[in-house]
Write a protein that holds these residues in place. Structure first.
Motif, PDB file in Angstrom:
ATOM      1  N   GLY A  60       0.866  -1.054  -0.234  1.00 32.46           N
ATOM      2  CA  GLY A  60      -0.128  -0.283   0.014  1.00 32.46           C
ATOM      3  C   GLY A  60       1.032   1.227   0.012  1.00 32.46           C
ATOM      4  N   TYR A  61       0.186   2.270  -0.711  1.00 27.93           N
ATOM      5  CA  TYR A  61       1.327   3.553  -0.366  1.00 27.93           C
ATOM      6  C   TYR A  61       0.713   4.715   0.037  1.00 27.93           C
ATOM      7  CZ  TYR A  61       3.491   1.173  -4.353  1.00 27.93           C
ATOM      8  OH  TYR A  61       4.052   0.141  -5.263  1.00 27.93           O
ATOM      9  N   ASN A  62      -0.736   5.005   0.005  1.00 22.84           N
ATOM     10  CA  ASN A  62      -1.438   6.018   0.669  1.00 22.84           C
ATOM     11  C   ASN A  62      -2.870   5.738   0.775  1.00 22.84           C
ATOM     12  OD1 ASN A  62      -2.340   6.392  -1.905  1.00 22.84           O
ATOM     13  ND2 ASN A  62      -0.776   8.108  -2.564  1.00 22.84           N
ATOM     14  N   THR A  63      -3.697   6.613   0.765  1.00 21.28           N
ATOM     15  CA  THR A  63      -5.199   6.333   0.919  1.00 21.28           C
ATOM     16  C   THR A  63      -5.791   5.928  -0.257  1.00 21.28           C
ATOM     17  OG1 THR A  63      -5.431   8.723   0.419  1.00 21.28           O
ATOM     18  CG2 THR A  63      -5.249   8.244   2.635  1.00 21.28           C
ATOM     19  N   GLN A  64      -5.100   5.741  -1.370  1.00 22.32           N
ATOM     20  CA  GLN A  64      -5.587   5.075  -2.708  1.00 22.32           C
ATOM     21  C   GLN A  64      -5.217   3.716  -2.665  1.00 22.32           C
ATOM     22  OE1 GLN A  64      -7.885   6.370  -4.237  1.00 22.32           O
ATOM     23  NE2 GLN A  64      -7.802   8.452  -4.656  1.00 22.32           N
ATOM     24  N   PRO A  65      -5.873   2.900  -3.415  1.00 19.96           N
ATOM     25  CA  PRO A  65      -5.293   1.527  -3.571  1.00 19.96           C
ATOM     26  C   PRO A  65      -3.913   1.577  -4.611  1.00 19.96           C
ATOM     27  CG  PRO A  65      -7.682   1.498  -3.694  1.00 19.96           C
ATOM     28  CD  PRO A  65      -7.062   2.890  -3.755  1.00 19.96           C
ATOM     29  N   PRO A  66      -3.419   0.200  -4.400  1.00 20.75           N
ATOM     30  CA  PRO A  66      -1.902   0.098  -5.131  1.00 20.75           C
ATOM     31  C   PRO A  66      -1.978  -0.106  -6.613  1.00 20.75           C
ATOM     32  CG  PRO A  66      -2.487  -1.812  -3.769  1.00 20.75           C
ATOM     33  CD  PRO A  66      -3.566  -0.910  -3.657  1.00 20.75           C
ATOM     34  N   LEU A  67      -2.991  -0.766  -7.330  1.00 22.78           N
ATOM     35  CA  LEU A  67      -2.868  -1.278  -8.343  1.00 22.78           C
ATOM     36  C   LEU A  67      -2.499  -0.448  -9.458  1.00 22.78           C
ATOM     37  CD1 LEU A  67      -3.272  -3.836 -10.371  1.00 22.78           C
ATOM     38  CD2 LEU A  67      -5.530  -3.160 -10.702  1.00 22.78           C
TER      39      LEU A  67
ATOM     40  N   ILE B  18      -5.805  -2.417   6.916  1.00 21.21           N
ATOM     41  CA  ILE B  18      -6.157  -2.397   8.247  1.00 21.21           C
ATOM     42  C   ILE B  18      -5.141  -1.588   9.124  1.00 21.21           C
ATOM     43  CG2 ILE B  18      -6.335  -4.166  10.117  1.00 21.21           C
ATOM     44  CD1 ILE B  18      -7.650  -6.269   8.324  1.00 21.21           C
ATOM     45  N   GLU B  19      -3.875  -1.839   9.031  1.00 20.57           N
ATOM     46  CA  GLU B  19      -3.081  -1.214   9.797  1.00 20.57           C
ATOM     47  C   GLU B  19      -3.124   0.381   9.288  1.00 20.57           C
ATOM     48  OE1 GLU B  19       0.700  -2.622   8.764  1.00 20.57           O
ATOM     49  OE2 GLU B  19       0.421  -4.788   9.410  1.00 20.57           O
ATOM     50  N   HIS B  20      -3.667   0.830   8.056  1.00 20.67           N
ATOM     51  CA  HIS B  20      -3.660   2.267   8.006  1.00 20.67           C
ATOM     52  C   HIS B  20      -5.210   2.626   7.857  1.00 20.67           C
ATOM     53  CE1 HIS B  20       0.219   0.922   6.741  1.00 20.67           C
ATOM     54  NE2 HIS B  20       0.536   2.067   6.932  1.00 20.67           N
ATOM     55  N   LEU B  21      -5.921   2.045   8.428  1.00 21.97           N
ATOM     56  CA  LEU B  21      -7.356   2.240   8.389  1.00 21.97           C
ATOM     57  C   LEU B  21      -8.160   3.332   9.035  1.00 21.97           C
ATOM     58  CD1 LEU B  21     -10.094   0.484   7.738  1.00 21.97           C
ATOM     59  CD2 LEU B  21     -10.179  -0.123   9.923  1.00 21.97           C
ATOM     60  N   ASP B  22      -7.326   4.110   9.940  1.00 27.88           N
ATOM     61  CA  ASP B  22      -7.666   5.510  10.378  1.00 27.88           C
ATOM     62  C   ASP B  22      -7.287   6.585   9.380  1.00 27.88           C
ATOM     63  OD1 ASP B  22      -8.745   4.632  12.786  1.00 27.88           O
ATOM     64  OD2 ASP B  22      -6.557   5.010  13.772  1.00 27.88           O
ATOM     65  N   GLU B  23      -6.160   6.445   8.611  1.00 26.17           N
ATOM     66  CA  GLU B  23      -5.778   7.335   7.620  1.00 26.17           C
ATOM     67  C   GLU B  23      -6.960   7.167   6.261  1.00 26.17           C
ATOM     68  OE1 GLU B  23      -1.580   6.642   6.421  1.00 26.17           O
ATOM     69  OE2 GLU B  23      -1.514   5.784   8.716  1.00 26.17           O
TER      70      GLU B  23
ATOM     71  N   PHE C 289      -9.804   9.815   5.184  1.00 23.49           N
ATOM     72  CA  PHE C 289      -9.487  10.673   3.606  1.00 23.49           C
ATOM     73  C   PHE C 289     -10.727  10.379   2.939  1.00 23.49           C
ATOM     74  CE2 PHE C 289      -9.081   9.245  -0.857  1.00 23.49           C
ATOM     75  CZ  PHE C 289      -8.576  10.406  -1.203  1.00 23.49           C
ATOM     76  N   ILE C 290     -11.550   9.217   3.078  1.00 20.35           N
ATOM     77  CA  ILE C 290     -12.850   8.782   2.465  1.00 20.35           C
ATOM     78  C   ILE C 290     -13.927   9.769   3.019  1.00 20.35           C
ATOM     79  CG2 ILE C 290     -14.766   6.988   2.299  1.00 20.35           C
ATOM     80  CD1 ILE C 290     -12.646   5.103   2.178  1.00 20.35           C
ATOM     81  N   SER C 291     -14.080   9.908   4.359  1.00 14.76           N
ATOM     82  CA  SER C 291     -14.853  11.003   5.246  1.00 14.76           C
ATOM     83  C   SER C 291     -14.850  12.202   4.514  1.00 14.76           C
ATOM     84  CB  SER C 291     -14.817  10.793   6.672  1.00 14.76           C
ATOM     85  OG  SER C 291     -14.820   9.574   7.181  1.00 14.76           O
ATOM     86  N   ASN C 292     -13.571  12.581   4.276  1.00 17.60           N
ATOM     87  CA  ASN C 292     -13.064  14.018   3.908  1.00 17.60           C
ATOM     88  C   ASN C 292     -13.756  14.087   2.481  1.00 17.60           C
ATOM     89  OD1 ASN C 292     -12.122  15.290   6.111  1.00 17.60           O
ATOM     90  ND2 ASN C 292     -10.006  14.626   5.645  1.00 17.60           N
ATOM     91  N   GLN C 293     -13.604  13.058   1.681  1.00 16.53           N
ATOM     92  CA  GLN C 293     -13.813  13.109   0.215  1.00 16.53           C
ATOM     93  C   GLN C 293     -15.586  13.065   0.134  1.00 16.53           C
ATOM     94  OE1 GLN C 293     -11.739  12.824  -2.815  1.00 16.53           O
ATOM     95  NE2 GLN C 293     -10.658  13.748  -1.569  1.00 16.53           N
ATOM     96  N   VAL C 294     -16.303  12.347   1.120  1.00 16.21           N
ATOM     97  CA  VAL C 294     -17.692  12.552   0.779  1.00 16.21           C
ATOM     98  C   VAL C 294     -18.306  13.406   1.774  1.00 16.21           C
ATOM     99  CG1 VAL C 294     -17.541  10.032  -0.190  1.00 16.21           C
ATOM    100  CG2 VAL C 294     -17.862  10.639   2.411  1.00 16.21           C
ATOM    101  N   GLY C 295     -17.661  14.324   2.266  1.00 17.73           N
ATOM    102  CA  GLY C 295     -18.254  15.312   3.310  1.00 17.73           C
ATOM    103  C   GLY C 295     -18.966  14.806   4.495  1.00 17.73           C
ATOM    104  N   GLU C 296     -18.641  13.677   4.909  1.00 14.46           N
ATOM    105  CA  GLU C 296     -19.171  12.919   6.015  1.00 14.46           C
ATOM    106  C   GLU C 296     -19.188  13.772   7.065  1.00 14.46           C
ATOM    107  OE1 GLU C 296     -19.331   8.812   8.601  1.00 14.46           O
ATOM    108  OE2 GLU C 296     -18.162   8.883   6.657  1.00 14.46           O
ATOM    109  N   GLY C 297     -20.204  14.307   7.798  1.00 13.08           N
ATOM    110  CA  GLY C 297     -20.455  14.888   9.094  1.00 13.08           C
ATOM    111  C   GLY C 297     -20.224  16.233   9.101  1.00 13.08           C
ATOM    112  N   ARG C 298     -20.133  16.935   7.851  1.00 13.10           N
ATOM    113  CA  ARG C 298     -19.757  18.190   7.748  1.00 13.10           C
ATOM    114  C   ARG C 298     -20.666  19.259   8.408  1.00 13.10           C
ATOM    115  NH1 ARG C 298     -15.504  19.013   2.474  1.00 13.10           N
ATOM    116  NH2 ARG C 298     -13.705  17.641   3.495  1.00 13.10           N
ATOM    117  N   ASP C 299     -21.754  18.804   8.074  1.00 13.73           N
ATOM    118  CA  ASP C 299     -22.888  19.681   8.211  1.00 13.73           C
ATOM    119  C   ASP C 299     -23.379  19.780   9.564  1.00 13.73           C
ATOM    120  OD1 ASP C 299     -23.551  19.280   5.061  1.00 13.73           O
ATOM    121  OD2 ASP C 299     -24.423  21.023   5.637  1.00 13.73           O
TER     122      ASP C 299
END
Length: 507
Positions: free
Chosen positions: A53-60, A220-225, A229-239
Motif C-alpha cells: 500500500g502507498y497512501n489512501t488510494q489502492p495500489p494497483l 487494516i494497519e492504516h485504517l484510520d488514515e 480520507f474517505i470521510s473528507n472526500q464524501v463530506g461525511e459529518g460536515r453539516d
C-alpha cells in the motif's frame, strides 16, 4: 447487409479508429514535454518501488506504473503509455458490451464512441486522472464479463470475474459501489439471478479475497488514515445537522451526476427522441434490462450513502465506473425504436467534432491558457529550465524532497535515478539508494509568493529526522512556458550528503 455496411461495422475498423485516437493523445502528451500533472507527479514518486500500500488510494495503478518504469524508464513516456492502456480498454469493453445491447453493429460502434460526449472521460481522464481511469476500464470489463457468463455459463467466466473484482477494488475503493450496484441489478432480474446463486460464484469470491488479502492486511494497519480520507472526500459529518447534510448530499448528487451526463443526454435526446417511446414486447433485450437496472441501482446506492452514511458531497468523476453504460443504454433503446440513417450520420458527425475538438484543445491548452485563466497552469511550469539551474548550483543527483509531489517529481524527472520524497505522500518512504556513489540531498519548495520553507515541509523534515536550521536557503527562478508574463520561483537547501535523507525518523 451490404459489403459497405459490413466494412463500416467491422471490428477491424473500430480497433483501427480506437488505436488511432489513443495514439494521437499519446503523441500529444509526449509533445508537451517534461512537466507533470498532479496524478502524474504522484505516480513518479509512488512508482519507485513495489509496496502493499502507498497512501489512501489502492495500489494497483502504482504497481502497474512501477512495471512500466522498469520497462521504459521513469519518465513521461512510461506515464503516458500506462495511461493509454486503460483508456483503450474503456472504449474497447464499452464497444464489446454495446454489441450485446445493440443488434446494429454500426450503432454499437457509435455507442462506444459516444463516451466522447462525457467530459470526465473524454477530457479529464486524458488530462490527469489515474486510479479512476483504471477503475472505469475494469468496470467496463466486469459488465461485459457478466454478460459472457450469462451466455456461456463457464467456470472460466467466474474465474475472470473474481480477478476483475479484486482488480477493481485494488484500483479504487469506490469500485465496491459498482459491485454492489451490479449485484442488486442482477438479483432483480430472474434470468440473471441464477448467475448469482450458482455455486461457482464462490470461486469468484475466493479468488477476489485471495488477491485482495495482502493489501487488505496493509489497509487494516492504516485504517484510520483511509477512513479519514474517505470521510473528507464524501463530506461525511460536515453539516451541523442531519437534515442539512441530507439536503447537501442530494444537491451534490444531482449537480455532479447531471454534470457527468448532461452533454451526452442532451445530444442523444435531440438526435433520437424515440428513446423515450415504449419498446415493443418482441424487442426485449435482457442485457439492456441489466444495464438499466444497474444505472438505477447505482443512483439508489448513492442515495443510501447520503441517508444512512451521511455523505454530503460527490464529484463528477466518481460516476465514471457507475454510469459509463448510460450512452450505451440510450442508444440501445434508440436502435430498438428505430431511426433514420440521417440521424445516424448526424451522430457520427457530432462525435467526430468532439473527438477532434478535444485533441485540438489538448494540444493548444498552453497557448490558450493565458487568455482563459488568470494563473498559469501546471503544464506551463518551467521544469526544464529550473532543473538546469539546479545543476549549475551544484546538485548532481541523489534524494529530492519537495514541498509537494509536483515540486519533487518535476525536478526528479531530470535527474536519472533520483530518489523522490514528499509530505503529500508521507505514508510512502522510498528505500535508500544502494549505489556505491553517494549522492546529495536537495530540499525544494515553491517560493513564488513567499521565501520561507512551508510549514508542512518543515514538519515532514522533522518527522524523518532531517535538520536544516543551519542551512542557508537559495532561490532560482524561470519564466513560465508558452506565455510572456509571470515566472516560477523555487527555494532550496542543498545538503552535501544523501545519508541525512536515508532513514525515516521515529518522532
Amino acid at each position: 447487409m451490404s459489403s459497405s455496411v459490413k466494412a463500416i461495422a467491422s471490428p477491424r475498423l473500430f480497433l483501427f479508429l480506437l488505436a488511432g485516437y489513443v495514439l494521437v493523445h499519446l503523441l500529444v502528451r509526449l509533445a508537451m514535454g517534461g512537466t507533470l500533472e498532479l496524478d502524474e507527479a504522484e505516480q513518479l514518486i509512488l512508482g519507485q518501488q513495489l509496496e502493499l500500500g502507498y497512501n489512501t488510494q489502492p495500489p494497483l495503478y502504482s504497481w502497474l506504473q512501477w512495471l512500466f518504469f522498469q520497462m521504459f524508464g521513469a519518465g513521461v513516456l512510461a506515464l503516458a503509455l500506462l495511461k493509454s492502456l486503460p483508456l483503450f480498454c474503456i472504449y474497447l469493453f464499452s464497444w464489446l458490451t454495446a454489441g450485446k445491447l445493440i443488434d446494429n453493429q454500426r450503432i454499437a460502434m457509435l455507442a462506444a464512441f459516444s463516451l466522447f460526449l462525457i467530459p470526465s472521460i473524454a477530457w479529464e481522464s486524458v488530462r490527469d486522472l489515474t486510479h479512476t481511469v483504471l477503475a472505469t476500464a475494469i468496470a467496463a470489463a466486469t459488465f461485459y464479463t457478466v454478460i459472457r457468463i450469462y451466455q456461456n455459463r463457464s467456470l472460466t467466466g467466474y474465474i475472470v470475474l473474481g480477478v476483475l473484482l479484486a482488480s477493481g477494488m485494488l484500483a479504487k475503493y469506490s469500485f465496491g459501489l459498482l459491485v454492489l450496484s451490479l449485484l442488486l441489478a442482477a438479483l432483480s432480474i430472474r434470468e440473471y439471478r441464477s448467475l448469482v446463486v450458482d455455486p461457482r460464484i464462490i470461486v469468484s469470491g475466493v479468488i477476489a479475497l485471495l488477491l485482495l488479502a495482502p493489501h487488505m492486511l496493509w489497509a487494516i494497519e492504516h485504517l484510520d488514515e483511509i477512513r479519514t480520507f474517505i470521510s473528507n472526500q464524501v463530506g461525511e459529518g460536515r453539516d451541523a445537522g442531519y437534515l442539512n447534510g441530507v439536503v447537501s448530499g442530494f444537491s451534490s448528487l444531482a449537480k455532479n451526476s447531471a454534470e457527468f451526463l448532461i452533454l451526452v443526454w442532451l445530444v442523444l435526446t435531440l438526435l433520437f427522441p424515440s428513446i423515450y417511446r415504449p419498446l415493443p414486447a418482441n424487442n426485449a433485450n435482457i442485457h439492456r434490462l441489466l444495464a438499466a437496472r444497474l444505472l438505477i441501482a447505482a443512483i439508489l446506492v448513492c442515495l443510501v450513502l447520503i441517508v444512512v452514511f451521511g455523505a454530503t458531497q460527490f464529484q463528477s468523476r466518481w460516476f465514471q465506473p457507475l454510469l459509463i453504460l448510460f450512452p450505451l443504454y440510450l442508444l440501445s433503446r434508440a436502435e430498438a425504436a428505430g431511426f433514420s440513417s440521417r440521424r445516424e450520420m448526424l451522430l457520427r458527425s457530432v462525435l467526430i467534432f468532439f473527438a477532434v475538438s478535444v485533441i485540438v484543445l489538448r494540444f493548444s491548452q498552453f497557448w490558450l491558457a493565458p487568455y482563459i485563466q488568470r494563473n498559469a497552469n501546471r503544464m506551463q511550469y518551467p521544469s526544464t529550465e529550473l532543473a538546469a539551474q539546479l545543476k549549475q548550483q551544484g546538485f548532481s543527483g541523489g534524494t529530492i524532497i519537495g514541498d509537494s509531489n509536483l515540486t519533487a517529481a518535476n525536478i526528479g524527472l531530470y535527474f536519472d535515478g533520483a530518489r523522490l520524497l514528499s509530505p503529500k505522500t508521507e505514508s510512502f518512504f522510498a528505500d535508500p539508494r544502494t549505489d556505491e556513489v553517494e549522492g546529495q540531498c536537495l530540499i525544494a519548495w515553491q517560493a513564488t509568493r513567499h521565501d520561507e520553507m512551508p510549514a508542512g515541509l518543515a514538519r515532514y523534515l522533522d518527522s524523518i529526522g532531517i535538520s536544516v536550521t543551519d542551512a542557508v536557503p537559495r532561490y532560482i527562478r524561470a519564466p513560465y512556458q508558452y506565455t510572456d508574463s509571470g515566472e516560477y520561483r523555487i527555494g532550496f537547501v542543498l545538503l552535501s550528503s544523501e545519508m541525512s535523507c536515508n532513514q525515516p525518523g521515529t518522532s
